[in-house]
Design a protein around this motif. Structure first.
Motif, PDB file in Angstrom:
ATOM      1  N   HIS A 144       3.167   7.482  -3.778  1.00 32.47           N
ATOM      2  CA  HIS A 144       3.072   5.526  -4.531  1.00 32.47           C
ATOM      3  C   HIS A 144       3.591   5.654  -5.606  1.00 32.47           C
ATOM      4  O   HIS A 144       3.785   4.154  -6.115  1.00 32.47           O
ATOM      5  N   ALA A 187       4.462   2.234  -0.607  1.00 36.26           N
ATOM      6  CA  ALA A 187       5.622   2.358  -1.434  1.00 36.26           C
ATOM      7  C   ALA A 187       6.409   0.909  -1.567  1.00 36.26           C
ATOM      8  O   ALA A 187       6.688   1.258  -2.717  1.00 36.26           O
ATOM      9  N   SER A 210      -0.016  -2.263  -0.960  1.00 37.94           N
ATOM     10  CA  SER A 210      -0.075  -1.622  -1.477  1.00 37.94           C
ATOM     11  C   SER A 210      -0.987  -0.845  -0.769  1.00 37.94           C
ATOM     12  O   SER A 210      -0.982  -1.156   0.552  1.00 37.94           O
TER      13      SER A 210
END
Length: 342
Positions: free
Chosen positions: A71, A124, A128
């Motif tokens: 992320h 990603a 979130s």
């Protein structure tokens, strides 16, 4: 205004921190999960792993660290970009929103607990980790759709429109296809226009649409539906698979003719499809390799971003496989067979 030459210079620096095949082999050779965790802490995943180990242990800490690292990589790339470049990158990243939503919907449909679902997610896109946890905590599929609508995510209307039908029929595949259909139309619309980067993104999206249509058509062979009912599952926008070919593939009586048509179009299918799961895995792998190969494409366009993200995603998936192999005592050779080199 940062554009791809600047973005790609930063992405190339990130690419230099990917683990090479020799390093992955060293991690694979470690006999225990504890040893793997210690070794992983010496890699670029170390900071996220140390943070995860303050809350979790073992496999769960590894999953948490890998997800947060991925992320962070995607959000860093977005932070380099604005304007048209950012718009195109956001379309690329939305595929993970679609994949995460699909995993949550399937988990809720099957009655799995939230924690079991969260372990499979990889934040990603616009969703979130906090947003995904909220969705996974919903009581059921309608609850997921309601929570997504409250977050005002672009994919929410597509799911909301299919909710009444899901409540009536319990048809999860139809609900998932609404996600795929929306993403296809949304992505192609955002990637419209002239220029190399837009054209590359359109080709990537069209290849994914073709792959989804082929997978769906092969599944529909078992459903005994008429042409009109099967056509409901077709996603427009692909490059090789039109509705006629989709209908041929989805009918057992014409499936061989459909497969021959696919081969004529250059689609990567060699012979009869015996094991559908293996076929889908091979198809996904072919798409991933094409996207990873874009890293060697135009250094001044979106090619580098798409290629890096594909390689980074593959690295995370391989590390998850290795960690699970250690935790479950799966032989090294078997884990290596499942790992993918792009």
């Amino acid at each position: 205004m940062p554009d791809f030459p600047y973005i790609n210079a930063r992405v190339r620096a990130m690419h230099s921190r990917l683990l090479d095949s020799a390093h992955l082999e060293e991690l694979l050779a470690i006999p225990t999960l504890e040893g793997f965790v210690t070794a992983l802490a010496q890699t670029p995943y170390g900071p996220h792993l140390q943070e995860a180990l303050t809350r979790y242990a073992g496999l769960r800490a590894v999953d948490e660290a890998l997800a947060r690292n991925f992320h962070q990589a995607t959000t860093r790339i977005l932070s380099f970009a604005d304007g048209r470049a950012r718009e195109l990158i956001e379309v690329v990243l939305m595929r993970w929103d679609v994949a995460n939503l699909r995993a949550i919907l399937r988990g809720k449909h099957a009655g799995r607990p939230a924690e079991a679902i969260i372990g499979a997610l990889l934040p990603a896109g616009a969703l979130s980790e906090v947003a995904l946890r909220e969705l996974a905590a919903a009581a059921d599929v309608p609850g997921v759709v309601g929570a997504l609508s409250a977050q005002e995510h672009p994919l929410a209307p597509a799911l909301a429109e299919g909710l009444a039908d899901y409540r009536e029929r319990g048809d999860l595949l139809a609900l998932e296809l609404r996600l795929d259909r929306f993403y296809a139309a949304y992505g192609l619309r955002r990637a419209a226009g002239r220029g190399h980067s837009a054209a590359v993104l359109r080709r990537v999206l069209q290849a994914e649409i073709d792959a989804t249509n082929v997978k769906t058509a092969l599944k529909l062979q078992q459903a005994s539906l008429g042409p009109d009912e099967r056509a409901r599952f077709y996603i427009p926008g692909g490059r090789l698979v039109d509705e006629r070919l989709f209908l041929a593939l989805s009918d057992p009586a014409t499936a061989d003719q459909g497969l021959a048509g696919l081969r004529l179009q250059g689609f990567p299918v060699r012979g009869p499809v015996g094991d559908l799961a293996a076929f889908e895995r091979d198809l996904d792998l072919a798409l991933l390799r094409v996207q990873a190969g874009l890293y060697r494409g135009d250094p001044l366009e979106i090619d580098i971003v798409i290629g890096y993200l594909a390689q980074k995603y593959n690295e995370v998936v391989n590390l998850r496989l290795i960690a699970r192999g250690k935790a479950l005592g799966i032989p090294r050779e078997r884990v290596r067979q499942e790992m993918v080199e792009v």
